[in-house]
Design an enzyme around this catalytic site. Structure first.
Site, short mmCIF file in Angstrom:
data_model
loop_
_atom_site.label_atom_id
_atom_site.label_comp_id
_atom_site.label_asym_id
_atom_site.label_seq_id
_atom_site.Cartn_x
_atom_site.Cartn_y
_atom_site.Cartn_z
N LYS A 1 43.85 42.37 30.14
CA LYS A 1 45.33 42.80 30.79
C LYS A 1 46.21 41.65 30.50
O LYS A 1 47.77 41.08 30.80
CB LYS A 1 44.85 41.64 32.10
CG LYS A 1 43.59 41.92 33.47
CD LYS A 1 43.70 41.27 34.38
CE LYS A 1 42.51 42.35 35.10
NZ LYS A 1 42.39 41.63 36.23
N ARG B 1 38.07 36.95 44.91
CA ARG B 1 37.74 38.77 45.59
C ARG B 1 37.54 38.19 46.54
O ARG B 1 36.27 38.67 46.94
CB ARG B 1 38.41 39.01 44.11
CG ARG B 1 39.00 38.60 43.23
CD ARG B 1 41.13 37.79 43.27
NE ARG B 1 41.93 39.47 44.09
CZ ARG B 1 42.40 39.88 42.55
NH1 ARG B 1 42.00 40.10 41.45
NH2 ARG B 1 42.76 41.25 43.38
N PRO C 1 48.16 43.36 38.26
CA PRO C 1 47.90 44.51 37.52
C PRO C 1 46.58 45.38 36.36
O PRO C 1 46.29 43.86 36.34
CB PRO C 1 49.18 44.66 36.66
CG PRO C 1 49.80 43.74 37.39
CD PRO C 1 49.47 43.06 37.72
N GLU C 2 45.82 46.41 36.90
CA GLU C 2 44.67 45.89 35.62
C GLU C 2 44.70 47.07 34.45
O GLU C 2 45.96 47.39 33.93
CB GLU C 2 43.79 46.88 36.38
CG GLU C 2 43.38 46.19 37.91
CD GLU C 2 41.82 46.67 38.75
OE1 GLU C 2 41.46 47.06 38.03
OE2 GLU C 2 41.72 46.58 40.24
#
Length: 293
Positions: free
Chosen positions: A52, A282, A2-3
């Site tokens: 976060k 990523r 989740p951002e």
């Protein structure tokens, strides 16, 4: 993972539905038993997010700190019905009628899966599963965690100049810098790629080659996109003119993003196939034409 917008939505939800309420805190899984005992029976004053990280304040002066990581998620059963916030899970449902115990706390349904933390008030309940971090911390420890984080564009106390100084002094690519939580807190893979596309910045450009004007515009755009995410509960980065139905809102996939997860598909602006590569552990997505060096 989740951002930042999701964590701010979580903080707002906790404050709205549990703020000011005395809560029962347990750990059905058992891994948080000691921490649960420290805040069980206390009043949850409210919650805030920084990047976060989620922080829930208790009247004891302590905080519950949660980092969801890749797999963490909260399940709620309260005035908004049963639903999930965090890692992708099943959609929520209607509100259940819940029994109460002798002290007036709701009696949630039996835990499903590995519930690390269960919070119950007189009007609802919340279950946490799969976080990468979950602990009770003091005010000083909370501030120490925040001091290690970069500015969060969604917070009123954010200082974009602090992040700019790091970026302006670095030979590291701007794409890698944006993923560092000690540079800008709350930015993940999607906001990283999409904001750089919208800015027309080559993701491999060194931070020190990003001009002051480009940085100011990038920060402002990130803040706006994150605010939209908080409001809408989804990440939408495409401008109306680049969607199949410019008037449709909320936007339905696949019209929400410019480059993320669109490897090989034509750029929505110039038609060049979207490229991908591994960067900062990523997958990076970008348009080689719109974001030319």
């Amino acid at each position: 993972m989740p951002e930042g917008h999701t964590l701010h939505r979580l903080a707002a939800h906790f404050t709205k539905h549990y703020g000011g309420a005395r809560v029962r805190v347990t750990s059905p899984q058992g891994r948080f038993a000691d921490g649960a005992r420290r805040i069980d029976g206390r009043t949850l004053l409210g919650a805030e997010a920084h990047g976060k990280q989620l922080f829930c304040a208790f009247d004891s002066g302590e905080w519950l700190r949660v980092h969801l990581g890749l797999y963490g998620a909260w399940t709620f059963g309260d005035a908004d019905g049963e639903r999930h916030l965090g890692a992708p899970r099943a959609a929520g449902g209607e509100r259940r009628e819940l029994a109460r115990d002798a002290e007036g706390f709701v009696a949630p349904p039996p835990p499903v899966g590995q519930v690390r933390v269960r919070i119950a008030s007189a009007s609802g309940w919340a279950d946490l599963r799969g976080p990468s971090a979950c602990e009770v911390v003091s005010e000083e420890e909370k501030l120490a965690v925040q001091a290690r984080l970069g500015p969060d564009p969604l917070r009123g106390d954010a200082d974009p100049e602090r992040a700019r100084r790091v970026v302006a002094a670095s030979r590291t690519s701007i794409a890698a810098l944006l993923m560092r939580q000690d540079v800008v807190a709350g930015i993940g893979n999607i906001y990283r790629a999409e904001s750089l596309f919208r800015a027309g910045i080559d993701p491999y450009r060194p931070g020190r080659a990003v001009t002051r004007a480009e940085w100011d515009a990038l920060w402002a755009d990130l803040a706006g996109l994150l605010r939209d995410g908080v409001r809408d509960g989804q990440i939408v980065t495409t401008r109306p003119e680049h969607r199949a139905d410019p008037d449709a809102y909320p936007v339905a996939r696949p019209d929400t993003l410019y480059v993320c997860y669109r490897t090989g598909e034509p750029c929505r602006v110039c038609g060049t196939p979207v490229a991908q590569a591994a960067l900062a552990a990523r997958t990076l997505y970008w348009c080689p034409t719109c974001q030319a060096a």
